[in-house]
Design an enzyme around this catalytic site. Structure first.
Site, PDB file in Angstrom:
ATOM      1  N   ASN A  10       0.843  -1.201   0.000  1.00 28.67           N
ATOM      2  CA  ASN A  10       0.000   0.000   0.000  1.00 28.67           C
ATOM      3  C   ASN A  10       0.879   1.251   0.000  1.00 28.67           C
ATOM      4  OD1 ASN A  10      -2.352   1.484  -0.060  1.00 28.67           O
ATOM      5  ND2 ASN A  10      -2.715   1.364   2.137  1.00 28.67           N
ATOM      6  N   GLU A  36       1.414  -3.287  -4.986  1.00 28.95           N
ATOM      7  CA  GLU A  36       0.953  -1.915  -4.749  1.00 28.95           C
ATOM      8  C   GLU A  36       2.126  -1.025  -4.307  1.00 28.95           C
ATOM      9  OE1 GLU A  36      -3.296   0.088  -3.549  1.00 28.95           O
ATOM     10  OE2 GLU A  36      -2.774  -1.796  -2.597  1.00 28.95           O
ATOM     11  N   ASP A 153      -1.425 -10.375  -3.925  1.00 27.16           N
ATOM     12  CA  ASP A 153      -2.749  -9.953  -3.499  1.00 27.16           C
ATOM     13  C   ASP A 153      -3.717 -10.345  -4.611  1.00 27.16           C
ATOM     14  OD1 ASP A 153      -5.058  -8.703  -2.768  1.00 27.16           O
ATOM     15  OD2 ASP A 153      -4.212  -6.682  -2.649  1.00 27.16           O
ATOM     16  N   ASN A 155      -6.983 -10.459  -4.223  1.00 26.08           N
ATOM     17  CA  ASN A 155      -8.235  -9.713  -4.054  1.00 26.08           C
ATOM     18  C   ASN A 155      -9.479 -10.599  -4.104  1.00 26.08           C
ATOM     19  OD1 ASN A 155      -8.178  -6.867  -3.417  1.00 26.08           O
ATOM     20  ND2 ASN A 155      -6.932  -6.602  -5.254  1.00 26.08           N
ATOM     21  N   HIS A 253      -2.300  -4.494   4.670  1.00 25.65           N
ATOM     22  CA  HIS A 253      -2.097  -5.937   4.529  1.00 25.65           C
ATOM     23  C   HIS A 253      -0.996  -6.370   5.494  1.00 25.65           C
ATOM     24  CE1 HIS A 253      -4.222  -6.724   0.567  1.00 25.65           C
ATOM     25  NE2 HIS A 253      -4.200  -5.404   0.603  1.00 25.65           N
TER      26      HIS A 253
END
Length: 266
Positions: A10, A36, A153, A155, A253
């Site tokens: 992130n 990310e 990730d 998702n 995360h």
């Protein structure tokens, strides 16, 4: 042991400010898959982009402050594959593969950031487009004769045990029946292995790797398991331990670490 860590940062600069690199230096990891990144390589100092002692590569999104994946590898790679050859998603920086040589033959490790569909119907449609093109990509990897670990990730929470409030999320992106069925196809039809679930088939609250920033989700452990290491059967059978690190927070995360009984070469 081969230690593989995957984490959605992130934002690489944000995670660095929260002590991610200091933590990583103590983990004795061999491969680290990051998602990310939210940065361009030119915007990053060398210590973040290419830390000492690692072979590193980032696949950044064209849009600034958005998406992007990276891989840090201790051993010398034999090759890299950046992107899927699909313009829409390669522009978003969602796939980076490193190839290595091991005691049991060639190994590919992928850092994957599957799109989220939670922000709009348009992004959910993009997520489905990505899933449609990625299914044959996974089949090709499976048929390559190499051992493969696809980290990242995804998702998608696959099972009811993979999120706290599964009943109320059945119509929400990340737990839609179509998404869950897509993951099941990878496992049941293509023969991929969910390595964490191989080692911890019944874990619930301890398996979560993502928590919303709303409603005290972290404090109450109202989480989702969105981060996976999905592997070919040969290397999946060598997995000996899997853990989610929650003592520090670098991101929304948490890092997923898996140890495989395998020696690298180079």
């Amino acid at each position: 042991m081969l230690r593989v860590i995957t984490l959605n940062l992130n934002g690489i600069r944000s995670a660095a400010s929260k002590g991610f690199y200091e933590w990583l230096a103590e983990q004795h990891a061999d491969l680290v898959c990051l998602q990310e990144i939210k940065a361009q390589e030119a915007d990053l100092v060398e210590a973040l982009r290419a830390p000492t002692g690692w072979h590193s590569r980032l696949h950044c999104a064209e849009k600034k402050g958005y998406s992007g994946v990276g891989v840090f590898a201790r051993p010398q790679p034999t090759g890299w594959v950046e992107g899927l050859g699909h313009a829409e998603f390669d522009a978003e920086g969602r796939y980076l593969q490193v190839d290595l040589q091991t005691a049991i033959g060639p190994l590919s490790v992928v850092s994957l950031y599957l799109p989220s569909g939670s922000s709009s119907e348009e992004r959910q449609a993009a997520k489905f487009r990505f899933m449609d093109l990625f299914l044959p990509q996974m089949a090709a990897l499976r048929a390559s004769g190499r051992e493969v670990i696809v980290c990242g990730d995804w998702n998608i929470a696959h099972r009811e045990a993979d999120l706290k409030n599964w009943k109320s999320n059945q119509k929400n992106s990340g737990f839609l029946p179509e998404e869950r069925a897509w993951l099941s196809r990878l496992f049941d039809e293509q023969g991929w292995v969910d390595v964490y679930r191989r080692l911890h088939p019944d874990t619930t609250d301890a398996c979560y790797t993502w928590w919303s920033n709303r409603g005290q989700a972290w404090a109450k452990n109202v989480g989702w398991r969105l981060d996976y290491q999905i592997a070919t059967p040969g290397i999946a059978a060598l997995a000996r331990s899997a853990s989610v690190y929650k003592d520090q927070r670098f991101s929304d995360h948490a890092p997923l670490t898996i140890d495989y009984e395998l020696a690298l070469q180079g």
